[in-house]
Scaffold this active site. Structure first.
Site, PDB file in Angstrom:
ATOM      1  N   ARG A  71       5.397  -1.096  -6.428  1.00 49.45           N
ATOM      2  CA  ARG A  71       6.448  -1.724  -5.655  1.00 49.45           C
ATOM      3  C   ARG A  71       5.175  -1.465  -4.408  1.00 49.45           C
ATOM      4  O   ARG A  71       3.975  -1.252  -4.702  1.00 49.45           O
ATOM      5  CB  ARG A  71       6.940   0.125  -5.229  1.00 49.45           C
ATOM      6  CG  ARG A  71       6.661   1.270  -4.667  1.00 49.45           C
ATOM      7  CD  ARG A  71       7.743   1.816  -3.874  1.00 49.45           C
ATOM      8  NE  ARG A  71       7.241   3.314  -4.279  1.00 49.45           N
ATOM      9  CZ  ARG A  71       6.253   3.963  -3.395  1.00 49.45           C
ATOM     10  NH1 ARG A  71       6.189   2.504  -2.450  1.00 49.45           N
ATOM     11  NH2 ARG A  71       5.643   4.909  -3.328  1.00 49.45           N
ATOM     12  N   ASP A 115       1.450   2.629 -12.828  1.00 50.09           N
ATOM     13  CA  ASP A 115       1.932   3.057 -10.993  1.00 50.09           C
ATOM     14  C   ASP A 115       2.099   4.903 -12.499  1.00 50.09           C
ATOM     15  O   ASP A 115       2.465   4.450 -13.435  1.00 50.09           O
ATOM     16  CB  ASP A 115       2.530   2.297 -11.350  1.00 50.09           C
ATOM     17  CG  ASP A 115       2.968   2.256 -10.145  1.00 50.09           C
ATOM     18  OD1 ASP A 115       3.981   3.551  -9.486  1.00 50.09           O
ATOM     19  OD2 ASP A 115       3.429   2.086  -8.836  1.00 50.09           O
ATOM     20  N   ASP A 139      -1.097   8.567 -14.270  1.00 51.17           N
ATOM     21  CA  ASP A 139      -0.844   9.601 -12.197  1.00 51.17           C
ATOM     22  C   ASP A 139      -2.285   9.128 -12.191  1.00 51.17           C
ATOM     23  O   ASP A 139      -3.536   9.578 -13.136  1.00 51.17           O
ATOM     24  CB  ASP A 139      -0.759  11.543 -12.981  1.00 51.17           C
ATOM     25  CG  ASP A 139      -1.449  11.902 -11.985  1.00 51.17           C
ATOM     26  OD1 ASP A 139      -1.564  11.433 -10.671  1.00 51.17           O
ATOM     27  OD2 ASP A 139      -1.226  13.037 -11.853  1.00 51.17           O
ATOM     28  N   ASN A 176      -5.792   0.069  -5.597  1.00 55.03           N
ATOM     29  CA  ASN A 176      -4.269   0.441  -4.676  1.00 55.03           C
ATOM     30  C   ASN A 176      -4.055   1.678  -4.874  1.00 55.03           C
ATOM     31  O   ASN A 176      -3.377   1.864  -3.479  1.00 55.03           O
ATOM     32  CB  ASN A 176      -3.399  -0.942  -5.071  1.00 55.03           C
ATOM     33  CG  ASN A 176      -2.089  -0.783  -3.866  1.00 55.03           C
ATOM     34  OD1 ASN A 176      -1.896  -1.210  -2.853  1.00 55.03           O
ATOM     35  ND2 ASN A 176      -0.836  -0.405  -4.170  1.00 55.03           N
ATOM     36  N   TYR A 195      -6.064  12.133   4.391  1.00 52.00           N
ATOM     37  CA  TYR A 195      -5.989  11.204   4.846  1.00 52.00           C
ATOM     38  C   TYR A 195      -6.911   9.613   4.708  1.00 52.00           C
ATOM     39  O   TYR A 195      -8.042   9.179   3.821  1.00 52.00           O
ATOM     40  CB  TYR A 195      -4.528  10.260   4.845  1.00 52.00           C
ATOM     41  CG  TYR A 195      -4.157   8.983   4.542  1.00 52.00           C
ATOM     42  CD1 TYR A 195      -3.877   8.251   3.160  1.00 52.00           C
ATOM     43  CD2 TYR A 195      -4.943   8.160   5.331  1.00 52.00           C
ATOM     44  CE1 TYR A 195      -3.542   6.925   2.918  1.00 52.00           C
ATOM     45  CE2 TYR A 195      -4.075   6.579   5.357  1.00 52.00           C
ATOM     46  CZ  TYR A 195      -4.149   6.006   4.013  1.00 52.00           C
ATOM     47  OH  TYR A 195      -3.465   4.657   3.655  1.00 52.00           O
ATOM     48  N   LYS A 208     -10.016   8.063   2.555  1.00 53.32           N
ATOM     49  CA  LYS A 208     -10.407   6.122   2.913  1.00 53.32           C
ATOM     50  C   LYS A 208     -11.556   5.850   3.494  1.00 53.32           C
ATOM     51  O   LYS A 208     -12.074   5.356   2.800  1.00 53.32           O
ATOM     52  CB  LYS A 208      -9.205   6.144   3.651  1.00 53.32           C
ATOM     53  CG  LYS A 208      -7.477   6.165   3.195  1.00 53.32           C
ATOM     54  CD  LYS A 208      -7.378   5.379   1.963  1.00 53.32           C
ATOM     55  CE  LYS A 208      -6.075   4.784   1.554  1.00 53.32           C
ATOM     56  NZ  LYS A 208      -5.847   3.921   0.334  1.00 53.32           N
ATOM     57  N   ILE A 226       1.265  -2.135   8.526  1.00 52.82           N
ATOM     58  CA  ILE A 226       1.866  -3.071   7.728  1.00 52.82           C
ATOM     59  C   ILE A 226       3.247  -3.194   7.636  1.00 52.82           C
ATOM     60  O   ILE A 226       3.440  -1.691   7.040  1.00 52.82           O
ATOM     61  CB  ILE A 226       1.630  -3.397   6.472  1.00 52.82           C
ATOM     62  CG1 ILE A 226      -0.253  -3.590   6.358  1.00 52.82           C
ATOM     63  CG2 ILE A 226       1.739  -4.401   5.941  1.00 52.82           C
ATOM     64  CD1 ILE A 226      -0.435  -4.400   7.346  1.00 52.82           C
ATOM     65  N   THR A 272       5.962  -2.721   5.478  1.00 57.76           N
ATOM     66  CA  THR A 272       6.496  -3.057   3.988  1.00 57.76           C
ATOM     67  C   THR A 272       7.942  -2.303   4.230  1.00 57.76           C
ATOM     68  O   THR A 272       8.298  -2.084   5.427  1.00 57.76           O
ATOM     69  CB  THR A 272       5.517  -1.452   2.851  1.00 57.76           C
ATOM     70  OG1 THR A 272       5.446  -0.784   3.773  1.00 57.76           O
ATOM     71  CG2 THR A 272       4.362  -2.003   3.144  1.00 57.76           C
TER      72      THR A 272
END
Length: 272
Positions: free
Chosen positions: A16, A37, A75, A102, A173, A177, A206, A208
């Site tokens: 997704r 995924d 996972d 991703n 997070y 990154k 973004i 989404t």
């Protein structure tokens, strides 16, 4: 003939969201695409995401574009599962020459996990899914690319890995990154002699299908005022960047960070 005809790709977190967009873009360019995924039907968790699907799964959408696709459940934070998934896809599609790493994401409230006030459970989970998952996937695919003497690795970071929230929040997070960015630069140095390029896409805010409601709930202006272009980016615009880095348009680009932020990075918005 598309730019990627005959090539085999893997996109993680592609059931997704942005991952799906990347997978469909590569398929539209002629690549066979493997999807990794934790749930190959994760789009069902979000009505807005489910409404975008034109087939039962992303793999079926890819096949409708005239190329092959296979899905593998893993996972991303589990090394053994990631290596097994890559092996499964390579056996079905052939040698992998393109990777878009991703899969990832945050956890907890956006104003939580300040640098000195970390939730340890969330910290470990987020670092594993973002940084560890990227490293595992790259290590699983790199031997194939070295054997081929060709490869395109595109790791996905974030605007959060390029600049810090002024209150130190969401540090789990952001730190994970940022780690992806420096790791990719190291990977580029090692794999350059094998004709493998390694680069980073760093998306900003973004729109989404899943995130739009969240932006609206908080107040879109709180985000857009930090963006020079004054609007959210689109998944298609992120896919444009991935297309550049996954094709020979970027044949002399390696160890780079392509910001898809609308001018957010480096922007200091003074109080008004």
């Amino acid at each position: 003939m598309g730019k990627l005809s005959g090539k085999n790709a893997i996109v993680t977190g592609a059931a997704r969201g942005l991952g799906r967009e990347y997978a469909l873009r590569l398929a539209s360019l002629g690549a066979n695409v493997g999807v990794i995924d934790i749930n190959l039907k994760s789009f069902e968790e979000y009505t807005a995401e489910k409404e975008l699907l034109t087939a039962d799964t992303v793999m079926d959408e890819i096949k409708a574009l005239g190329v092959n696709s296979v899905g593998a459940v893993a996972d991303i934070g589990n090394r053994e599962q990631v290596f097994a998934a890559v092996e499964t896809i390579a056996k079905e599609l052939g040698d992998i020459s393109i990777l878009v790493s991703n899969a990832g994401g945050g956890m907890g409230p956006m104003d939580g996990n300040k640098a000195s006030q970390l939730n340890w459970e969330q910290f470990h989970a987020v670092v594993e899914r973002n940084f560890f998952g990227t490293v595992y996937t790259c290590n699983a695919v790199a031997p194939i690319m070295k054997k081929l003497g060709y490869g395109k690795i595109v790791n996905v970071a974030s605007v959060g890995g390029l600049m810090a929230n002024s209150d130190g929040s969401y540090s789990h997070y952001a730190s994970s990154k940022a780690a992806i960015i420096h790791y990719t630069k190291l990977l580029a140095q090692e794999l350059g002699p094998y004709n493998v390029t390694c680069n980073v896409v760093a998306p900003g805010f973004i729109s989404t299908a899943r995130l739009v409601a969240g932006y609206q709930a908080v107040g879109e202006e709180k985000f857009t005022r930090n963006i020079a272009l004054g609007r959210f980016g689109t998944p298609e615009e992120c896919a444009n960047a991935v297309e550049f880095l996954a094709t020979d348009l970027s044949s002399y680009v390696s160890g780079a960070v392509l910001e898809v932020t609308g001018g957010t990075v480096g922007r200091i918005l003074m109080n008004q």
